[in-house]
Design a protein around this motif. Structure first.
Motif, PDB file in Angstrom:
ATOM      1  N   LYS A   7      68.421  39.574  64.374  1.00 11.57           N
ATOM      2  CA  LYS A   7      67.624  40.052  63.308  1.00 11.57           C
ATOM      3  C   LYS A   7      66.414  39.763  63.451  1.00 11.57           C
ATOM      4  O   LYS A   7      65.528  40.884  63.178  1.00 11.57           O
ATOM      5  N   ALA A   8      65.853  38.786  64.286  1.00  7.75           N
ATOM      6  CA  ALA A   8      64.340  38.381  64.350  1.00  7.75           C
ATOM      7  C   ALA A   8      63.713  39.555  65.524  1.00  7.75           C
ATOM      8  O   ALA A   8      62.726  39.928  65.228  1.00  7.75           O
ATOM      9  N   LYS A   9      64.665  39.991  66.395  1.00  5.93           N
ATOM     10  CA  LYS A   9      64.236  40.820  67.175  1.00  5.93           C
ATOM     11  C   LYS A   9      64.196  42.179  66.793  1.00  5.93           C
ATOM     12  O   LYS A   9      63.085  42.843  66.846  1.00  5.93           O
ATOM     13  N   VAL A  10      64.934  42.584  65.895  1.00  6.41           N
ATOM     14  CA  VAL A  10      64.594  43.864  65.087  1.00  6.41           C
ATOM     15  C   VAL A  10      63.599  43.865  64.133  1.00  6.41           C
ATOM     16  O   VAL A  10      62.703  44.953  64.330  1.00  6.41           O
ATOM     17  N   VAL A  11      63.425  42.932  63.545  1.00  8.81           N
ATOM     18  CA  VAL A  11      62.013  42.869  62.562  1.00  8.81           C
ATOM     19  C   VAL A  11      60.925  42.885  63.539  1.00  8.81           C
ATOM     20  O   VAL A  11      59.622  43.557  63.200  1.00  8.81           O
ATOM     21  N   THR A  12      60.971  41.990  64.629  1.00 10.54           N
ATOM     22  CA  THR A  12      59.532  42.040  65.509  1.00 10.54           C
ATOM     23  C   THR A  12      59.500  43.392  66.232  1.00 10.54           C
ATOM     24  O   THR A  12      58.153  43.812  66.080  1.00 10.54           O
ATOM     25  N   GLU A  17      56.083  48.234  66.164  1.00  9.77           N
ATOM     26  CA  GLU A  17      56.048  49.927  65.759  1.00  9.77           C
ATOM     27  C   GLU A  17      55.068  50.325  64.790  1.00  9.77           C
ATOM     28  O   GLU A  17      54.282  51.488  65.022  1.00  9.77           O
ATOM     29  N   TRP A  18      54.834  49.470  63.872  1.00  7.28           N
ATOM     30  CA  TRP A  18      53.859  49.603  62.698  1.00  7.28           C
ATOM     31  C   TRP A  18      52.819  49.390  63.421  1.00  7.28           C
ATOM     32  O   TRP A  18      51.851  50.197  62.712  1.00  7.28           O
ATOM     33  N   ASN A  22      49.429  52.252  63.965  1.00  9.97           N
ATOM     34  CA  ASN A  22      48.430  52.089  62.882  1.00  9.97           C
ATOM     35  C   ASN A  22      48.793  51.722  61.625  1.00  9.97           C
ATOM     36  O   ASN A  22      47.707  52.217  60.464  1.00  9.97           O
ATOM     37  N   GLN A  23      49.694  51.541  61.056  1.00 11.83           N
ATOM     38  CA  GLN A  23      50.165  51.464  59.770  1.00 11.83           C
ATOM     39  C   GLN A  23      49.743  49.962  59.389  1.00 11.83           C
ATOM     40  O   GLN A  23      49.609  49.893  58.129  1.00 11.83           O
ATOM     41  N   ILE A  24      49.682  49.171  60.001  1.00 10.03           N
ATOM     42  CA  ILE A  24      49.086  47.754  59.952  1.00 10.03           C
ATOM     43  C   ILE A  24      48.310  47.428  61.141  1.00 10.03           C
ATOM     44  O   ILE A  24      48.346  47.878  62.209  1.00 10.03           O
ATOM     45  N   ASN A  25      47.210  46.485  60.804  1.00  9.55           N
ATOM     46  CA  ASN A  25      46.309  46.196  61.999  1.00  9.55           C
ATOM     47  C   ASN A  25      46.980  44.908  62.776  1.00  9.55           C
ATOM     48  O   ASN A  25      48.135  44.168  62.405  1.00  9.55           O
ATOM     49  N   SER A  26      46.221  44.420  63.694  1.00 13.02           N
ATOM     50  CA  SER A  26      46.621  43.446  64.551  1.00 13.02           C
ATOM     51  C   SER A  26      46.870  42.022  64.000  1.00 13.02           C
ATOM     52  O   SER A  26      47.818  41.250  63.980  1.00 13.02           O
ATOM     53  N   LEU A  32      52.647  38.460  59.944  1.00 11.35           N
ATOM     54  CA  LEU A  32      54.114  38.743  59.747  1.00 11.35           C
ATOM     55  C   LEU A  32      55.105  38.238  60.746  1.00 11.35           C
ATOM     56  O   LEU A  32      55.952  37.450  60.544  1.00 11.35           O
ATOM     57  N   LYS A  33      54.479  38.243  61.929  1.00 14.05           N
ATOM     58  CA  LYS A  33      55.362  37.477  63.048  1.00 14.05           C
ATOM     59  C   LYS A  33      55.302  35.938  62.928  1.00 14.05           C
ATOM     60  O   LYS A  33      56.366  35.566  63.153  1.00 14.05           O
ATOM     61  N   GLU A  34      54.365  35.357  62.478  1.00 16.95           N
ATOM     62  CA  GLU A  34      54.415  34.002  62.265  1.00 16.95           C
ATOM     63  C   GLU A  34      55.170  33.897  61.081  1.00 16.95           C
ATOM     64  O   GLU A  34      55.658  32.678  61.078  1.00 16.95           O
TER      65      GLU A  34
END
Length: 350
Positions: A7-12, A17-18, A22-26, A32-34
């Motif tokens: 599930k972590a791979k899917v969310v990452t 993709e977002w 350009n739906q979210i910035n870096s 989010l990843k942290e």
């Protein structure tokens, strides 16, 4: 947010993709990843199994207790009370279990598994209380169908008040049992009701519950019970069809044993068609529950037909060789689909 590795791979990959679109910035993507914490062992599944094993062991211990004559005589002397007192006592115990589970959920909302396990004891005590109710002089005689209707109403009321998915599932199961008992009672305990045997009636009830599951999302009070309602409905619907593919509309064992299974091929075709229909609905509407039930019962039907039509006619060496080959193909296909999914996830990561 604690997730397993898959599930972590899917969310990452979704976060990447977002970020690319350009739906979210870096900075947001990194934040989010942290927040994702990968867990190596599924402790939630372990908790579910542990609680169910504990409940099963408790039920077994009660069964062993009831089978011991000495302990039963001892309990009879200790609890030498009229049925009305026992009925009231078990009803109070059921209410305490429901209340205790409710208060515990308010205090520990994240401990959903143990909270639902406490509700199970309330479900069990409710059934015992209603069962003893039928033994009291005030309600004697009372039919089993009426007792099931009473416990069904209790379960539905409790499930809506708490609310509890576990109690709701038992409400649907007891409702199905009530329909089966009531139709048997109305037919003077015959094998047929309006010319329908028990598997056909189970199929009809399952279909009704599954259709009701489509109505659940429209009502806020039962919206959370949508998946559980469809699960029980599809289970009874396809299981009833599977029984029909074996027994047809026969209820007498002697009469059924005289016919050949090939004579029930129209029921088998109807059962397989129902599986394909559920599978199509699952694919068309992206419903994983329908897909899973459709595929599972389709395989069960196909292997059932294989045993019915070839067990007596085919040589056992050929029979088991074909069976082994079919499972090998099935396993190879499943492995191929799994590897494709793993490749898609690895590509998303890169």
């Amino acid at each position: 947010m604690k997730l397993n590795k898959r599930k972590a791979k899917v969310v990452t990959s979704a976060i990447d993709e977002w970020q690319q679109t350009n739906q979210i910035n870096s900075q947001q993507a990194q934040s989010l990843k942290e927040s994702i914490e990968v867990v190596g062992f599924d402790w939630r599944l372990m908790a579910v199994y542990s609680f169910w094993i504990a409940i099963s062991c408790l039920i077994i211990s009660v069964g062993v207790l009831l089978a011991d004559d000495y302990l039963m005589n001892l309990l009879a002397t200790l609890f030498d009370a009229p049925a009305s007192v026992l009925c009231t006592t078990t009803a109070i115990l059921a209410a305490l279990c429901y209340y205790g589970g409710f208060k515990r959920r308010q205090r520990y909302p994240s401990k959903t598994i143990s909270n639902e396990a406490i509700y199970f004891f309330g479900v069990l005590m409710s059934a015992v209380s209603v069962g003893i109710l039928g033994e009291t002089s005030l309600f004697t005689p009372i039919s089993d169908a009426t007792l099931l209707l009473i416990v069904t109403i209790i379960y539905f009321a409790v499930a809506l008040v708490l609310p509890s998915t576990l109690v709701w599932i038992f409400a649907l199961i007891s409702f199905t049992g009530w329909v089966m008992f009531e139709t048997t009672y109305l037919s003077d305990f015959g094998d047929y009701f309006l010319g329908l045997n028990h598997p056909i009636r189970l199929t009809i009830v399952g279909a009704a519950i599954a259709v009701f599951g489509l109505y659940c999302p429209k009502q806020p009070k039962i919206r959370d019970f949508t998946d559980s309602t469809q699960f029980i409905g599809l289970l009874f619907f396809l299981f009833g069809f599977w029984l029909l593919s074996i027994f047809g509309n026969h209820s007498d064992f002697i009469e059924w044993s005289k016919i050949k299974q090939i004579d029930l091929v129209h029921w088998a075709i109807l059962s397989i068609t129902a599986c394909f229909a559920i599978l199509y609905l699952g694919i068309h509407h992206a419903n994983s529950l329908c897909r899973s039930f459709g595929i599972t019962f389709l395989l069960i039907n196909l292997y059932t037909r294989f045993f019915e039509y070839f067990w007596d006619t085919a040589h056992k060496t050929i029979f088991f060789a074909v069976l082994a080959f079919s499972f090998w193909l099935l396993g190879s296909r499943a492995e191929k689909l799994w590897r494709l999914g793993q490749q898609d996830n690895s590509k998303s990561d890169t």
